[in-house]
Design an enzyme around this catalytic site. Structure first.
Site, PDB file in Angstrom:
ATOM      1  N   ARG A  30       8.725  -8.810   0.923  1.00 41.43           N
ATOM      2  CA  ARG A  30       7.919  -8.569   2.181  1.00 41.43           C
ATOM      3  C   ARG A  30       8.318  -9.577   3.154  1.00 41.43           C
ATOM      4  NH1 ARG A  30       6.747  -3.334   3.110  1.00 41.43           N
ATOM      5  NH2 ARG A  30       5.161  -2.623   1.512  1.00 41.43           N
TER       6      ARG A  30
ATOM      7  N   ALA B 228       2.045   2.858  -1.106  1.00 39.96           N
ATOM      8  CA  ALA B 228       1.562   3.098   0.057  1.00 39.96           C
ATOM      9  C   ALA B 228       2.602   3.186   1.206  1.00 39.96           C
ATOM     10  CB  ALA B 228       0.754   1.707   0.630  1.00 39.96           C
TER      11      ALA B 228
ATOM     12  N   LEU C 232       3.327   4.596   5.863  1.00 37.44           N
ATOM     13  CA  LEU C 232       2.873   5.103   7.042  1.00 37.44           C
ATOM     14  C   LEU C 232       2.527   6.644   7.044  1.00 37.44           C
ATOM     15  CD1 LEU C 232       5.564   3.076   9.256  1.00 37.44           C
ATOM     16  CD2 LEU C 232       3.208   2.363   8.788  1.00 37.44           C
TER      17      LEU C 232
ATOM     18  N   GLU D 105       3.596   9.454  -0.703  1.00 38.57           N
ATOM     19  CA  GLU D 105       4.090   7.927  -1.140  1.00 38.57           C
ATOM     20  C   GLU D 105       3.832   7.864  -2.645  1.00 38.57           C
ATOM     21  OE1 GLU D 105       5.175   5.977   0.880  1.00 38.57           O
ATOM     22  OE2 GLU D 105       5.011   7.201   2.418  1.00 38.57           O
TER      23      GLU D 105
ATOM     24  N   GLU E   9       7.429   6.463  -4.317  1.00 42.22           N
ATOM     25  CA  GLU E   9       7.519   5.144  -4.587  1.00 42.22           C
ATOM     26  C   GLU E   9       7.361   4.979  -6.215  1.00 42.22           C
ATOM     27  OE1 GLU E   9       5.015   2.480  -2.493  1.00 42.22           O
ATOM     28  OE2 GLU E   9       5.974   2.762  -0.519  1.00 42.22           O
TER      29      GLU E   9
ATOM     30  N   GLY F 193      -8.361  -8.014  14.631  1.00 43.53           N
ATOM     31  CA  GLY F 193      -8.076  -8.970  15.842  1.00 43.53           C
ATOM     32  C   GLY F 193      -7.015  -8.808  16.389  1.00 43.53           C
TER      33      GLY F 193
ATOM     34  N   GLU G 242      -4.087  -0.779  13.552  1.00 44.68           N
ATOM     35  CA  GLU G 242      -3.817  -0.272  12.161  1.00 44.68           C
ATOM     36  C   GLU G 242      -5.216   0.133  11.373  1.00 44.68           C
ATOM     37  OE1 GLU G 242      -1.207  -0.311   7.999  1.00 44.68           O
ATOM     38  OE2 GLU G 242      -1.743  -2.523   9.181  1.00 44.68           O
TER      39      GLU G 242
ATOM     40  N   GLU H 182      12.757  -1.020  -0.483  1.00 41.35           N
ATOM     41  CA  GLU H 182      12.482  -0.087  -1.650  1.00 41.35           C
ATOM     42  C   GLU H 182      13.489   0.092  -2.810  1.00 41.35           C
ATOM     43  OE1 GLU H 182      10.942   3.492  -0.064  1.00 41.35           O
ATOM     44  OE2 GLU H 182       9.238   2.169   1.058  1.00 41.35           O
TER      45      GLU H 182
END
Length: 208
Positions: free
Chosen positions: A68, A80, A82, A97, A101, A120, A124, A148
Site C-alpha cells: 500500500r 476487499a 470498490l 472480490e 483476489e 472526518g 467512504e 495485486e
C-alpha cells in the site's frame, strides 16, 4: 437515549470539486455550524467498498498481503474492493472480490458489520461480510495487475489475527474490524445471529 448513529445534514452554502481522480474526488463544502458560523470542510468523495472475512473449515481466516503505497507498508488484509457502479449490490461485489483476489467462492454469507473508516475526511462506507463454506473456483484464475500482481495469500487462525491486531502488528482497517467483530460474534450470540447478506445498507442503497 439509544446509542445509535442517526442521519443528519447541516446546511451547505457553497460547494466545489477542486480535484477529480480515477475513482475518487475531493469536495469542498462551506457548512453552517450550530452557532451560525460558516466553516470550510474538505473531504474525499468515495464510491464505497466491500470486504470479506472468509473463514474455512479449520477456523482459519483467508488473508492477502499487498503493498500500500500511501503508508509505505505491505499489509495483511482481507479481500476487499470498490463498489464499481452506483447502486451495485454489495453482496455481488463481495463475491467478485473474493473470486478475483483469492480464487475462492463461499456458499454462506452474512453481514458482519458496516463502518465509516475515516468519517472526518472521507465519505467512504464499507460493508464487511462474513463468508464460510469455502471452495476453490474452477477454471483459470482472474488475471491481476499492478500491486495485486504481487499479492501473497495465507490462511491464519482467527485467534492469531486478534492477537496481532491488539499487539499493533496488523493495521488494515477491514482486517482489524473484521476479526474483532467475528471474535465478538463467536463469543456472543454466534454467527447465525448476524444480519442476512442482503440486509439494507442506508449508507450505500442498492438494488436487490
Amino acid at each position: 437515549m439509544a446509542i445509535k448513529d442517526t442521519p443528519e445534514e447541516w446546511q451547505v452554502t457553497a460547494t466545489a470539486v477542486p480535484f477529480t481522480g480515477n475513482k475518487t474526488s475531493v469536495r469542498t463544502d462551506d457548512v453552517v455550524m450550530p452557532n451560525g458560523s460558516v466553516v470550510r470542510r474538505d473531504y474525499q468523495v468515495h464510491p464505497g467498498s466491500v470486504a470479506v472475512l472468509a473463514l474455512d473449515e479449520n477456523d482459519r481466516v483467508l488473508v492477502i498481503r499487498q503493498y500500500r503505497h500511501p503508508v509505505r507498508q505491505r499489509l495483511w488484509e482481507i479481500p476487499a474492493g470498490l463498489l464499481d457502479v452506483p447502486g451495485e449490490n454489495p453482496l455481488g461485489a463481495a463475491q467478485r472480490e473474493l473470486y478475483e483476489e483469492a480464487h475462492v467462492k463461499a456458499e454462506e454469507w452474512h453481514v458482519l458489520t458496516d463502518v465509516y473508516p475515516t468519517p472526518g475526511g472521507c465519505d467512504e462506507a464499507v460493508r464487511i461480510f462474513f463468508a464460510r463454506d469455502l471452495s476453490d473456483v474452477e477454471g483459470d484464475r482472474f488475471e491481476v495487475e499492478e500491486e495485486e500482481a504481487d499479492m501473497e495469500q495465507a490462511r491464519v487462525p482467527l485467534k492469531d489475527l486478534v492477537r496481532g491486531v491488539l499487539a499493533g502488528e496488523l493495521h488494515n482497517t477491514c482486517l482489524a474490524v473484521g476479526v474483532l467483530a467475528l471474535a465478538a460474534a463467536l463469543a456472543g450470540d454466534g454467527v447465525d445471529a448476524l444480519r442476512p447478506a442482503d440486509a439494507p445498507w442506508p449508507a450505500r442503497p442498492f438494488e436487490a
